[in-house]
Design a protein around this motif. Structure first.
Motif, PDB file in Angstrom:
ATOM      1  N   GLY A   1       1.510  -0.551 -53.480  1.00 40.78           N
ATOM      2  CA  GLY A   1       2.965  -0.730 -53.530  1.00 40.78           C
ATOM      3  C   GLY A   1       3.515  -0.539 -54.929  1.00 40.78           C
ATOM      4  O   GLY A   1       4.548   0.098 -55.119  1.00 40.78           O
ATOM      5  N   GLN A   2       2.817  -1.087 -55.926  1.00 39.43           N
ATOM      6  CA  GLN A   2       3.260  -0.933 -57.314  1.00 39.43           C
ATOM      7  C   GLN A   2       3.227   0.532 -57.743  1.00 39.43           C
ATOM      8  O   GLN A   2       4.153   1.010 -58.407  1.00 39.43           O
ATOM      9  CB  GLN A   2       2.379  -1.771 -58.240  1.00 39.43           C
ATOM     10  CG  GLN A   2       2.539  -3.266 -58.068  1.00 39.43           C
ATOM     11  CD  GLN A   2       1.544  -4.036 -58.909  1.00 39.43           C
ATOM     12  OE1 GLN A   2       1.286  -3.676 -60.053  1.00 39.43           O
ATOM     13  NE2 GLN A   2       0.960  -5.082 -58.347  1.00 39.43           N
ATOM     14  N   MET A   3       2.167   1.232 -57.369  1.00 38.03           N
ATOM     15  CA  MET A   3       2.066   2.645 -57.751  1.00 38.03           C
ATOM     16  C   MET A   3       3.108   3.490 -57.022  1.00 38.03           C
ATOM     17  O   MET A   3       3.711   4.384 -57.618  1.00 38.03           O
ATOM     18  CB  MET A   3       0.652   3.166 -57.500  1.00 38.03           C
ATOM     19  CG  MET A   3      -0.366   2.576 -58.445  1.00 38.03           C
ATOM     20  SD  MET A   3      -1.988   3.376 -58.404  1.00 38.03           S
ATOM     21  CE  MET A   3      -2.368   3.380 -56.670  1.00 38.03           C
ATOM     22  N   LEU A   4       3.332   3.197 -55.735  1.00 37.87           N
ATOM     23  CA  LEU A   4       4.372   3.925 -54.997  1.00 37.87           C
ATOM     24  C   LEU A   4       5.741   3.692 -55.625  1.00 37.87           C
ATOM     25  O   LEU A   4       6.525   4.630 -55.783  1.00 37.87           O
ATOM     26  CB  LEU A   4       4.377   3.515 -53.521  1.00 37.87           C
ATOM     27  CG  LEU A   4       3.278   4.129 -52.665  1.00 37.87           C
ATOM     28  CD1 LEU A   4       3.201   3.419 -51.316  1.00 37.87           C
ATOM     29  CD2 LEU A   4       3.500   5.629 -52.492  1.00 37.87           C
ATOM     30  N   GLU A   5       6.028   2.447 -56.000  1.00 35.45           N
ATOM     31  CA  GLU A   5       7.308   2.148 -56.646  1.00 35.45           C
ATOM     32  C   GLU A   5       7.461   2.933 -57.948  1.00 35.45           C
ATOM     33  O   GLU A   5       8.553   3.448 -58.242  1.00 35.45           O
ATOM     34  CB  GLU A   5       7.438   0.649 -56.910  1.00 35.45           C
ATOM     35  CG  GLU A   5       7.711  -0.158 -55.662  1.00 35.45           C
ATOM     36  CD  GLU A   5       7.782  -1.659 -55.925  1.00 35.45           C
ATOM     37  OE1 GLU A   5       8.038  -2.058 -57.089  1.00 35.45           O
ATOM     38  OE2 GLU A   5       7.581  -2.424 -54.974  1.00 35.45           O
ATOM     39  N   ALA A   6       6.377   3.049 -58.712  1.00 32.46           N
ATOM     40  CA  ALA A   6       6.441   3.806 -59.965  1.00 32.46           C
ATOM     41  C   ALA A   6       6.714   5.290 -59.693  1.00 32.46           C
ATOM     42  O   ALA A   6       7.544   5.913 -60.367  1.00 32.46           O
ATOM     43  CB  ALA A   6       5.145   3.646 -60.749  1.00 32.46           C
ATOM     44  N   ALA A   7       6.049   5.856 -58.692  1.00 34.39           N
ATOM     45  CA  ALA A   7       6.273   7.259 -58.347  1.00 34.39           C
ATOM     46  C   ALA A   7       7.692   7.472 -57.824  1.00 34.39           C
ATOM     47  O   ALA A   7       8.360   8.461 -58.171  1.00 34.39           O
ATOM     48  CB  ALA A   7       5.249   7.718 -57.309  1.00 34.39           C
ATOM     49  N   GLU A   8       8.171   6.542 -57.008  1.00 36.55           N
ATOM     50  CA  GLU A   8       9.526   6.647 -56.455  1.00 36.55           C
ATOM     51  C   GLU A   8      10.576   6.524 -57.554  1.00 36.55           C
ATOM     52  O   GLU A   8      11.589   7.234 -57.526  1.00 36.55           O
ATOM     53  CB  GLU A   8       9.736   5.572 -55.387  1.00 36.55           C
ATOM     54  CG  GLU A   8       8.890   5.792 -54.152  1.00 36.55           C
ATOM     55  CD  GLU A   8       8.776   4.555 -53.268  1.00 36.55           C
ATOM     56  OE1 GLU A   8       9.434   3.520 -53.568  1.00 36.55           O
ATOM     57  OE2 GLU A   8       8.021   4.615 -52.286  1.00 36.55           O
ATOM     58  N   THR A   9      10.350   5.647 -58.510  1.00 31.83           N
ATOM     59  CA  THR A   9      11.280   5.506 -59.635  1.00 31.83           C
ATOM     60  C   THR A   9      11.370   6.808 -60.412  1.00 31.83           C
ATOM     61  O   THR A   9      12.465   7.267 -60.758  1.00 31.83           O
ATOM     62  CB  THR A   9      10.845   4.345 -60.554  1.00 31.83           C
ATOM     63  OG1 THR A   9      10.910   3.131 -59.799  1.00 31.83           O
ATOM     64  CG2 THR A   9      11.730   4.242 -61.779  1.00 31.83           C
TER      65      THR A   9
ATOM     66  N   VAL B   1       0.325  -0.356 -45.144  1.00 32.62           N
ATOM     67  CA  VAL B   1       0.816  -0.485 -46.518  1.00 32.62           C
ATOM     68  C   VAL B   1       2.071   0.361 -46.693  1.00 32.62           C
ATOM     69  O   VAL B   1       3.082  -0.104 -47.242  1.00 32.62           O
ATOM     70  CB  VAL B   1      -0.269  -0.068 -47.533  1.00 32.62           C
ATOM     71  CG1 VAL B   1       0.313   0.067 -48.937  1.00 32.62           C
ATOM     72  CG2 VAL B   1      -1.413  -1.070 -47.518  1.00 32.62           C
ATOM     73  N   TYR B   2       2.036   1.595 -46.241  1.00 32.81           N
ATOM     74  CA  TYR B   2       3.185   2.494 -46.406  1.00 32.81           C
ATOM     75  C   TYR B   2       4.380   1.984 -45.615  1.00 32.81           C
ATOM     76  O   TYR B   2       5.515   2.026 -46.100  1.00 32.81           O
ATOM     77  CB  TYR B   2       2.834   3.924 -45.997  1.00 32.81           C
ATOM     78  CG  TYR B   2       1.656   4.496 -46.750  1.00 32.81           C
ATOM     79  CD1 TYR B   2       1.306   4.050 -48.031  1.00 32.81           C
ATOM     80  CD2 TYR B   2       0.872   5.471 -46.188  1.00 32.81           C
ATOM     81  CE1 TYR B   2       0.226   4.565 -48.713  1.00 32.81           C
ATOM     82  CE2 TYR B   2      -0.220   6.008 -46.872  1.00 32.81           C
ATOM     83  CZ  TYR B   2      -0.532   5.549 -48.119  1.00 32.81           C
ATOM     84  OH  TYR B   2      -1.609   6.070 -48.789  1.00 32.81           O
ATOM     85  N   GLN B   3       4.146   1.484 -44.409  1.00 33.25           N
ATOM     86  CA  GLN B   3       5.236   0.925 -43.616  1.00 33.25           C
ATOM     87  C   GLN B   3       5.830  -0.296 -44.315  1.00 33.25           C
ATOM     88  O   GLN B   3       7.056  -0.470 -44.322  1.00 33.25           O
ATOM     89  CB  GLN B   3       4.735   0.571 -42.216  1.00 33.25           C
ATOM     90  CG  GLN B   3       4.429   1.805 -41.393  1.00 33.25           C
ATOM     91  CD  GLN B   3       3.705   1.501 -40.093  1.00 33.25           C
ATOM     92  OE1 GLN B   3       2.949   0.526 -39.992  1.00 33.25           O
ATOM     93  NE2 GLN B   3       3.927   2.335 -39.077  1.00 33.25           N
ATOM     94  N   LYS B   4       4.990  -1.118 -44.915  1.00 37.57           N
ATOM     95  CA  LYS B   4       5.475  -2.285 -45.651  1.00 37.57           C
ATOM     96  C   LYS B   4       6.369  -1.864 -46.817  1.00 37.57           C
ATOM     97  O   LYS B   4       7.300  -2.581 -47.195  1.00 37.57           O
ATOM     98  CB  LYS B   4       4.291  -3.113 -46.159  1.00 37.57           C
ATOM     99  CG  LYS B   4       4.667  -4.382 -46.865  1.00 37.57           C
ATOM    100  CD  LYS B   4       3.438  -5.159 -47.304  1.00 37.57           C
ATOM    101  CE  LYS B   4       3.842  -6.393 -48.081  1.00 37.57           C
ATOM    102  NZ  LYS B   4       2.666  -7.128 -48.566  1.00 37.57           N
ATOM    103  N   GLN B   5       6.094  -0.688 -47.385  1.00 35.08           N
ATOM    104  CA  GLN B   5       6.889  -0.154 -48.500  1.00 35.08           C
ATOM    105  C   GLN B   5       8.155   0.559 -48.030  1.00 35.08           C
ATOM    106  O   GLN B   5       8.880   1.127 -48.842  1.00 35.08           O
ATOM    107  CB  GLN B   5       6.045   0.798 -49.339  1.00 35.08           C
ATOM    108  CG  GLN B   5       4.961   0.110 -50.145  1.00 35.08           C
ATOM    109  CD  GLN B   5       5.503  -0.935 -51.099  1.00 35.08           C
ATOM    110  OE1 GLN B   5       5.116  -2.096 -51.033  1.00 35.08           O
ATOM    111  NE2 GLN B   5       6.403  -0.553 -51.980  1.00 35.08           N
ATOM    112  N   GLY B   6       8.415   0.554 -46.727  1.00 36.53           N
ATOM    113  CA  GLY B   6       9.648   1.130 -46.209  1.00 36.53           C
ATOM    114  C   GLY B   6       9.525   2.539 -45.661  1.00 36.53           C
ATOM    115  O   GLY B   6      10.531   3.154 -45.301  1.00 36.53           O
ATOM    116  N   TYR B   7       8.307   3.060 -45.566  1.00 40.92           N
ATOM    117  CA  TYR B   7       8.112   4.399 -45.005  1.00 40.92           C
ATOM    118  C   TYR B   7       8.136   4.330 -43.488  1.00 40.92           C
ATOM    119  O   TYR B   7       7.580   3.412 -42.886  1.00 40.92           O
ATOM    120  CB  TYR B   7       6.789   4.994 -45.494  1.00 40.92           C
ATOM    121  CG  TYR B   7       6.841   5.448 -46.933  1.00 40.92           C
ATOM    122  CD1 TYR B   7       6.997   6.787 -47.249  1.00 40.92           C
ATOM    123  CD2 TYR B   7       6.754   4.537 -47.979  1.00 40.92           C
ATOM    124  CE1 TYR B   7       7.060   7.211 -48.570  1.00 40.92           C
ATOM    125  CE2 TYR B   7       6.820   4.937 -49.301  1.00 40.92           C
ATOM    126  CZ  TYR B   7       6.969   6.286 -49.582  1.00 40.92           C
ATOM    127  OH  TYR B   7       7.039   6.693 -50.893  1.00 40.92           O
TER     128      TYR B   7
END
Length: 140
Positions: free
Chosen positions: A82-90, A112-118
């Motif tokens: 989640g932290q890495m996805l947030e960094a890439a999305e930012t 995990v991806y669904q939890k991140q809003g995918y």
């Protein structure tokens, strides 16, 4: 009239891959405009500077594509993905992207991806056999 031959190989030479990529890029640019493709890499390192996780992908045409996401087994389940996805999305937002996409055939990664809003937009059954490859997207 010239003759065209078709060959099949397990591996391609770098110049052969470049010819395919350059040809497709030129076609796409003429068809829909420049992609603005830029690589995105997010790395997680431990106290010894060893890589313990990372994302490799790119941004193009206003989208972030997360091609690879890996986390060392000892760090899984601790929110690192989640932290890495947030960094890439930012970073993608800074580049003007409006959405992201990713795919997986791992049921744990899917959650995990669904939890991140995918959200799922497509599936391929038995890819690989016994699993479903799920394609997900997320507005940024």
């Amino acid at each position: 009239m010239s003759t065209t031959t078709i060959t099949v190989a397990a591996e391609a030479m770098p110049d052969e891959l470049a010819a395919i990529g350059d040809g497709l890029a030129a076609f796409n640019q003429a068809d829909v405009g420049p992609s603005g493709r830029l690589a995105v890499t997010v790395l997680a390192r431990d106290e010894t500077n060893a890589i313990v996780g990372g994302i490799s992908g790119y941004t193009a045409w206003g989208w972030l594509y997360v091609q690879w996401l890996w986390i060392a087994e000892a760090l899984r389940g601790q929110g690192m993905a989640g932290q890495m996805l947030e960094a890439a999305e930012t970073e993608a937002r800074k580049r003007g992207c409006h959405a992201a996409y990713i795919d997986t055939f791992n049921p744990v990664a899917l959650k995990v991806y669904q939890k991140q809003g995918y959200l799922t937009f497509g599936e391929l059954a038995n890819f690989p056999p016994g699993r479903t490859r799920t394609f997900l997207q997320k507005p940024l």
